[in-house]
Design an enzyme around this catalytic site. Structure first.
Site, PDB file in Angstrom:
ATOM      1  N   CYS A  79       5.318 -21.234 -30.269  1.00 51.93           N
ATOM      2  CA  CYS A  79       6.600 -21.899 -30.473  1.00 51.93           C
ATOM      3  C   CYS A  79       6.702 -23.005 -29.435  1.00 51.93           C
ATOM      4  O   CYS A  79       5.919 -23.060 -28.502  1.00 51.93           O
ATOM      5  CB  CYS A  79       7.752 -20.921 -30.265  1.00 51.93           C
ATOM      6  SG  CYS A  79       7.791 -19.573 -31.458  1.00 51.93           S
ATOM      7  N   GLY A 105       5.034 -25.093 -34.075  1.00 51.85           N
ATOM      8  CA  GLY A 105       5.739 -24.208 -34.998  1.00 51.85           C
ATOM      9  C   GLY A 105       6.403 -25.008 -36.091  1.00 51.85           C
ATOM     10  O   GLY A 105       7.068 -26.011 -35.809  1.00 51.85           O
ATOM     11  N   ASN A 187       9.475 -19.062 -25.960  1.00 55.93           N
ATOM     12  CA  ASN A 187       8.081 -19.229 -26.380  1.00 55.93           C
ATOM     13  C   ASN A 187       7.280 -18.125 -25.717  1.00 55.93           C
ATOM     14  O   ASN A 187       7.265 -18.025 -24.491  1.00 55.93           O
ATOM     15  CB  ASN A 187       7.588 -20.615 -25.945  1.00 55.93           C
ATOM     16  CG  ASN A 187       6.092 -20.823 -26.198  1.00 55.93           C
ATOM     17  OD1 ASN A 187       5.476 -21.637 -25.545  1.00 55.93           O
ATOM     18  ND2 ASN A 187       5.513 -20.091 -27.123  1.00 55.93           N
ATOM     19  N   GLY A 188       6.622 -17.302 -26.519  1.00 56.65           N
ATOM     20  CA  GLY A 188       5.827 -16.217 -25.964  1.00 56.65           C
ATOM     21  C   GLY A 188       5.945 -14.967 -26.804  1.00 56.65           C
ATOM     22  O   GLY A 188       6.435 -15.007 -27.934  1.00 56.65           O
ATOM     23  N   CYS A 326      -2.802 -19.617 -20.431  1.00 54.56           N
ATOM     24  CA  CYS A 326      -3.595 -19.454 -21.662  1.00 54.56           C
ATOM     25  C   CYS A 326      -4.591 -20.606 -21.819  1.00 54.56           C
ATOM     26  O   CYS A 326      -4.187 -21.756 -22.037  1.00 54.56           O
ATOM     27  CB  CYS A 326      -2.647 -19.425 -22.862  1.00 54.56           C
ATOM     28  SG  CYS A 326      -3.515 -19.475 -24.442  1.00 54.56           S
ATOM     29  N   TYR A 332      -7.153 -25.570 -28.207  1.00 52.60           N
ATOM     30  CA  TYR A 332      -6.666 -25.835 -29.556  1.00 52.60           C
ATOM     31  C   TYR A 332      -5.180 -26.196 -29.654  1.00 52.60           C
ATOM     32  O   TYR A 332      -4.830 -27.123 -30.368  1.00 52.60           O
ATOM     33  CB  TYR A 332      -6.938 -24.598 -30.425  1.00 52.60           C
ATOM     34  CG  TYR A 332      -6.363 -24.661 -31.830  1.00 52.60           C
ATOM     35  CD1 TYR A 332      -6.865 -25.565 -32.777  1.00 52.60           C
ATOM     36  CD2 TYR A 332      -5.313 -23.837 -32.199  1.00 52.60           C
ATOM     37  CE1 TYR A 332      -6.336 -25.630 -34.053  1.00 52.60           C
ATOM     38  CE2 TYR A 332      -4.781 -23.899 -33.488  1.00 52.60           C
ATOM     39  CZ  TYR A 332      -5.296 -24.791 -34.405  1.00 52.60           C
ATOM     40  OH  TYR A 332      -4.769 -24.855 -35.661  1.00 52.60           O
ATOM     41  N   CYS A 473      -4.875 -11.782 -29.459  1.00 53.12           N
ATOM     42  CA  CYS A 473      -3.963 -12.189 -28.382  1.00 53.12           C
ATOM     43  C   CYS A 473      -2.658 -11.406 -28.508  1.00 53.12           C
ATOM     44  O   CYS A 473      -2.156 -11.206 -29.613  1.00 53.12           O
ATOM     45  CB  CYS A 473      -3.655 -13.685 -28.477  1.00 53.12           C
ATOM     46  SG  CYS A 473      -2.444 -14.213 -27.250  1.00 53.12           S
ATOM     47  N   CYS A 524      -6.026 -17.105 -18.380  1.00 54.61           N
ATOM     48  CA  CYS A 524      -6.298 -15.973 -19.263  1.00 54.61           C
ATOM     49  C   CYS A 524      -7.389 -16.397 -20.244  1.00 54.61           C
ATOM     50  O   CYS A 524      -7.286 -17.449 -20.872  1.00 54.61           O
ATOM     51  CB  CYS A 524      -5.032 -15.586 -20.033  1.00 54.61           C
ATOM     52  SG  CYS A 524      -5.340 -14.314 -21.288  1.00 54.61           S
ATOM     53  N   CYS A 527      -9.044 -13.288 -25.023  1.00 52.95           N
ATOM     54  CA  CYS A 527      -9.554 -13.235 -26.399  1.00 52.95           C
ATOM     55  C   CYS A 527     -11.055 -13.513 -26.439  1.00 52.95           C
ATOM     56  O   CYS A 527     -11.710 -13.230 -27.438  1.00 52.95           O
ATOM     57  CB  CYS A 527      -8.773 -14.179 -27.313  1.00 52.95           C
ATOM     58  SG  CYS A 527      -8.524 -15.818 -26.645  1.00 52.95           S
TER      59      CYS A 527
HETATM   60 FE1  SF4 Z   1      -4.470 -17.445 -24.680  1.00 53.79          FE
HETATM   61 FE2  SF4 Z   1      -6.440 -15.887 -25.597  1.00 53.79          FE
HETATM   62 FE3  SF4 Z   1      -5.079 -15.179 -23.384  1.00 53.79          FE
HETATM   63 FE4  SF4 Z   1      -3.872 -15.150 -25.790  1.00 53.79          FE
HETATM   64  S1  SF4 Z   1      -5.599 -13.830 -25.108  1.00 53.79           S
HETATM   65  S2  SF4 Z   1      -3.014 -15.938 -23.857  1.00 53.79           S
HETATM   66  S3  SF4 Z   1      -4.842 -16.907 -26.825  1.00 53.79           S
HETATM   67  S4  SF4 Z   1      -6.433 -16.986 -23.668  1.00 53.79           S
END
Ligand code: SF4
Length: 550
Positions: A79, A105, A187-188, A326, A332, A473, A524, A527
């Site tokens: 979002c 979004g 957002n989240g 993230c 992307y 995710c 992070c 994924c």
């Molecule tokens: Fe981003 Fe992947 Fe972590 Fe989700 S799991 S916050 S998509 S890096």
């Protein structure tokens, strides 16, 4: 140690001061929730100007992610949020900024503003929300006129939790409670939503939506603390997962970010005479409304702006945790002209592509083409590093909308052709390097490979500017279940075979981390790596339960 700062537009920073109600034990969620000092009621209201036409209308200017059902093999954007305070055109500026965030979004959009009919009238919050794109929800200028006032927050929605098609789930949410009106845009994704909601319902709370964001409003309403900033802190301390939040009252705007900083949120200042303050998910929104980027809202920070004197205060929510921004924003989600987490998205993508070219060159390649639009900058980087000419071998249609979505499988198979057209003159007889940002299920990739081969390509070599996605995710990005992720089911050779290309290579996780340098631990990459900063146990339990019920 939690602390606060205050600044005014003209002055520098004031010294830190302790935050109010800093006793973690007293602020803990179960105690403050289960023993409210008086009965708590929360009236969630959408003072909505319905936008039925918007919901039904075709989508004339769909972006790449506005037709996710056609190219369904991508993680879906989360979002976008925006807030403006201190400008008489606040809601208009919000609507323009939301256009810049439309890629985050497309299911719904909304704005809440501080309306004051005359100088001696009280301020009240007004809301307009609707299903569809920003241009559809706010195509009627009277809606923005209705949203008068000097402060406003806005939201573009893609549902990561809650029903996608429900107007009730479109944000910002506007609620009335014992201390007045409060609006929130989020957002989240909260990983402990289910247990929080169950606990609140046990205490008598009644929910109006299926969105995890409503939990936040109930937590604030149930807090015994004063003033509002302390109730926001109480609420945030109960939340686990990802949140970049904007709150609006009749005279204040609050911005809060979770202690890990999963999702972006930046602060800027308008260049126009008002010198109003802006918060937004990405800097591209600041650029569009001619605001200067000042800084990120730090992970675990709450910033609040007082509309009376435009003073800005900053407060630490809780002891900081290691940031976990993230990395997919850089791969992307974010627009390439944005600065996200302090890095230019364009240069991240370019370097992902050039490193990929070093790691996985293609001998005797004739041409490098991107999968538009998200593979564009990585392909430029790949071409530059490899010395192979860059060409636009696939042309993206900008005019395919949701109206083309049909349930029949034979039509769905045409989806990629509706969206992407091969340029035969570039592809015929060539050894083609195709650069994409990621592979999720592999379904779209196999169609793209077939499309390029059908156009006469001699060889198709897929190069993916991110590591294989092996896990879902839980922090605000809609990815399929882990079992549906092709790289979770098979190795690289298996994926190559499944999508039918001549060779396949991903950017390695090691290279991705090397590119981030000493900042790598602050991102992070769960994924890709499976290292989840906040364990998604509750989400998995919910999913297993849902599967049992099916
Ligand atoms: Fe981003 Fe992947 Fe972590 Fe989700 S799991 S916050 S998509 S890096």
């Amino acid at each position: 140690m939690a602390a606060a700062t205050t600044t005014s537009p003209a002055a520098g920073r004031l010294p830190f001061s302790p935050r109010p109600n800093a006793n973690p034990a007293r602020l803990s969620f179960p105690a403050s929730l289960k023993t409210p000092s008086k009965p708590v009621s929360l009236h969630l209201r959408h003072l909505t100007v319905p936008s039925a036409a918007a919901a039904a209308a075709p989508n004339p200017d769909s972006s790449s992610s506005s037709i996710p059902d056609l190219l369904s093999d991508k993680p879906r954007d989360e979002c976008g949020v925006v807030g403006v305070i201190g400008d008489p055109d606040a809601s208009y500026l919000c609507s323009v900024a939301l256009h810049a965030l439309q890629h985050r979004g497309q299911e719904g959009a909304g704005i809440v503003s501080t309306h004051r009919p005359s100088s001696d009238s009280p301020v009240s919050l007004r809301s307009v929300t609707g299903l569809g794109l920003v241009s559809q929800v706010f195509q009627d200028k009277s809606k923005l006129d209705y949203l008068s006032g000097t402060a406003a927050i806005g939201h573009v929605r893609y549902s990561t939790a809650g029903s996608a098609s429900s107007l009730a789930n479109v944000q910002p949410f506007l609620a009335g409670y014992r201390f007045g009106q409060l609006a929130v845009a989020h957002n989240g994704n909260l990983v402990n939503y289910s247990s929080l909601r169950a606990s609140l319902e046990d205490s008598g709370s009644i929910f109006n939506t299926s969105s995890d964001t409503e939990v936040i409003l109930h937590l604030i309403a149930n807090s015994n603390s004063r003033p509002l900033i302390s109730r926001i802190v109480d609420a945030c301390e109960a939340l686990q997962g990802a949140y970049s939040l904007l709150f609006l009252t009749k005279n204040k705007l609050f911005a809060a970010r979770d202690p890990y900083g999963f999702r972006p949120l930046v602060l800027g200042r308008l260049r126009r005479p008002s010198r109003g303050i802006v918060f937004a998910s990405e800097t591209c929104a600041l650029d569009l409304i001619e605001a200067d980027y000042e800084r990120e809202v730090n992970p675990g920070e709450v910033i609040f702006v007082d509309g009376h004197d435009m003073s800005i205060s900053s407060l630490c929510l809780m002891p900081p945790k290691p940031r976990k921004a993230c990395i997919f924003e850089h791969i992307y989600f974010a627009l390439p002209n944005s600065i996200v987490f302090g890095r230019a998205v364009y240069s991240s993508r370019y370097s992902f592509g050039s490193t990929l070219a070093k790691e996985s060159p293609v001998a005797n390649a004739d041409v490098v083409i991107p999968v538009p639009d998200s593979g564009f900058y990585a392909a430029l980087g790949y071409a530059s590093q490899s010395g192979v000419p860059f060409q636009q071998g696939l042309i993206r249609s900008h005019y395919v909308g949701r109206t083309f979505i049909q349930p029949e499988q034979n039509i769905r198979d045409l989806a990629v052709r509706l969206k992407l057209a091969p340029v035969k003159g570039i592809l015929e007889g060539k050894s083609v390097v195709v650069v994409d940002d990621s592979i999720v299920r592999g379904t779209t990739s196999s169609k793209i490979v077939r499309l390029i081969k059908d156009a006469g390509a001699r060889e198709v070599h897929m190069r993916i500017a991110s590591p294989p996605i092996v896990g879902s995710c839980y922090y605000g990005v809609d990815t399929p279940r882990s079992e549906e992720l092709i790289s979770n089911k098979m190795d690289v050779e298996g994926v190559r075979n499944a999508i039918g290309c001549d060779s396949l290579a991903f950017l390695s996780l090691e290279s991705l981390r090397n590119l981030l340098g000493k900042e790598a631990p602050s991102y992070c990459d769960a994924c890709f790596s499976g290292n989840y900063p906040v364990l998604p146990i509750e989400n998995e339990a919910d999913r297993l339960l849902a599967e049992e019920e099916e």
